[in-house]
Design a protein around this motif. Sequence first.
Motif, mmCIF file in Angstrom:
data_model
loop_
_atom_site.group_PDB
_atom_site.id
_atom_site.type_symbol
_atom_site.label_atom_id
_atom_site.label_comp_id
_atom_site.label_asym_id
_atom_site.label_seq_id
_atom_site.Cartn_x
_atom_site.Cartn_y
_atom_site.Cartn_z
ATOM 1 N N GLY A 56 0.976 -1.229 -0.065
ATOM 2 C CA GLY A 56 -0.034 0.016 0.078
ATOM 3 C C GLY A 56 0.766 1.203 -0.094
ATOM 4 O O GLY A 56 0.213 2.334 -0.396
ATOM 5 N N ASN A 57 2.189 1.125 0.465
ATOM 6 C CA ASN A 57 2.964 2.475 0.307
ATOM 7 C C ASN A 57 3.609 2.506 -1.157
ATOM 8 O O ASN A 57 3.037 3.517 -1.746
ATOM 9 N N ASN A 58 4.462 1.724 -1.697
ATOM 10 C CA ASN A 58 4.736 1.708 -2.995
ATOM 11 C C ASN A 58 5.199 0.177 -3.320
ATOM 12 O O ASN A 58 5.100 -0.561 -2.458
ATOM 13 N N PHE A 59 5.694 0.139 -4.415
ATOM 14 C CA PHE A 59 6.302 -1.217 -4.921
ATOM 15 C C PHE A 59 7.759 -1.669 -4.671
ATOM 16 O O PHE A 59 8.215 -2.195 -5.102
ATOM 17 N N ASP A 60 8.470 -0.649 -4.032
ATOM 18 C CA ASP A 60 9.778 -0.963 -3.497
ATOM 19 C C ASP A 60 9.993 -2.169 -2.700
ATOM 20 O O ASP A 60 9.051 -2.566 -2.024
ATOM 21 N N ASN A 61 10.973 -2.765 -3.194
ATOM 22 C CA ASN A 61 11.282 -4.213 -2.668
ATOM 23 C C ASN A 61 10.350 -5.270 -2.866
ATOM 24 O O ASN A 61 9.985 -5.985 -1.920
ATOM 25 N N ASP A 62 9.687 -5.073 -3.811
ATOM 26 C CA ASP A 62 8.545 -5.923 -4.383
ATOM 27 C C ASP A 62 9.226 -7.405 -4.881
ATOM 28 O O ASP A 62 9.131 -7.734 -6.089
ATOM 29 N N ILE A 63 9.664 -8.377 -3.863
ATOM 30 C CA ILE A 63 10.207 -9.496 -4.158
ATOM 31 C C ILE A 63 9.770 -10.272 -3.210
ATOM 32 O O ILE A 63 9.900 -10.009 -1.967
ATOM 33 N N ALA A 64 9.741 -11.736 -3.152
ATOM 34 C CA ALA A 64 9.222 -12.690 -2.187
ATOM 35 C C ALA A 64 9.812 -14.122 -2.698
ATOM 36 O O ALA A 64 10.227 -14.229 -3.995
ATOM 37 N N LEU A 65 10.063 -14.850 -1.771
ATOM 38 C CA LEU A 65 10.588 -16.144 -2.081
ATOM 39 C C LEU A 65 9.602 -17.255 -1.414
ATOM 40 O O LEU A 65 9.078 -16.944 -0.572
ATOM 41 N N ILE A 66 9.271 -18.370 -2.201
ATOM 42 C CA ILE A 66 8.433 -19.460 -1.676
ATOM 43 C C ILE A 66 9.404 -20.840 -1.576
ATOM 44 O O ILE A 66 9.819 -21.150 -2.718
ATOM 45 N N LYS A 67 9.630 -21.357 -0.377
ATOM 46 C CA LYS A 67 10.218 -22.571 -0.452
ATOM 47 C C LYS A 67 9.145 -23.743 -0.633
ATOM 48 O O LYS A 67 8.180 -23.728 0.339
ATOM 49 N N LEU A 68 9.377 -24.704 -1.241
ATOM 50 C CA LEU A 68 8.654 -25.931 -1.553
ATOM 51 C C LEU A 68 8.866 -26.948 -0.581
ATOM 52 O O LEU A 68 10.176 -27.180 -0.219
ATOM 53 N N ARG A 69 7.813 -27.595 -0.190
ATOM 54 C CA ARG A 69 8.186 -28.885 0.654
ATOM 55 C C ARG A 69 8.868 -30.010 -0.301
ATOM 56 O O ARG A 69 9.414 -30.830 0.267
#
Length: 341
Positions: free
Chosen positions: A176-189
């Motif tokens: 909701g602020n801005n899209f800075d640091n718009d990154i994520a990781l998903i670890k799979l089982r």
Amino acid sequence: MKLLGIYLMKVLGIYLMKVLGKPDDGAGMELMKLLGIYLMKVLGKPDDGLFLTFVLGQYRCGVDGFWEDLNTWNKTLPDCVPDCGTRIVRGLQRIIGGKVATTGEHPWQVLLKYNEHQGGGALLYDNWIITAAHVVHNFEDLSNVIIKMGLLRVKDSAFIQGWPETIIVHEGYKYGNNFDNDIALIKLRNKVPISENVLGICLPGKEEMFQISHHEHSNHIGLVSGWGVTEKGFGSRTLRSVEVNIIDHSQCKAKYAAKSTSNVQYRVTENMICAGYEGGGRDACSGDSGGPLVFFNAQSKKWFLGGIVSWGLDCAVAGQYGVYTKVDNYLDWIENTIQKY
């Protein structure tokens, strides 16, 4: 002649193992290596790589993440890293603003679904997915997260499924602020089986050859893919891809600043790259978010991840560009996160 070399190699290898024992007894392996080198000099190196793995005693990375001896099937070395960044290129059907993808052309592409929400991602190694933070920040119930790989059509019944173990959103991202640091990781089982249709994308290095900019001497044309909204205004049922030009950062920043108002600020930061065309017509759009923007490295002959579909205003509009998370700004974060989990 190369096929003959492979056939002779197989026969000689089987014979030597029967007479001398398995190649790991030393003498058999040395003799096989000498025969392999001789056949390569006479017949040339076979295209499929089998010659080297069988005769010269190389190993391959097994689906379970361990090095595998092709002669004995023994697991001899731990913690191998699967290959990345290779794809099948076939003739493609041109469509407005992009291309319909074919099997194996984007093997790193991931489809993410959570309730009514849909986004994209890219496979890293064989048990991680990289995506945009704004796609997954509200994925609270992991049992409702659907992860599909190795498919072209959204409703394909044949695909590789991933099950999320944990989702890590960059600590600097503020929804909701801005899209800075718009990154994520998903670890799979689960570790997904690697094939021509399912393969991780390479991460960029820190060398100059991985630099992304609008200058022609650098990586200035990328390839973005996804199932997002098309020029018809609906989400695509089939995976599509389009080439986009990298836009001068200051130019993109100024364009969005000019569209800002007292209520809404459109801020392009140094953690972002812009891509598209001055005349519009080609772009990522809603539903593509989190998907990969990839580049071809001529030296390694492999594709690497340069951007993650993040945000923009209207899609494919002249003088307006798509904005992507700049992946090479987060290499340390990605490495540290993977090591931690």
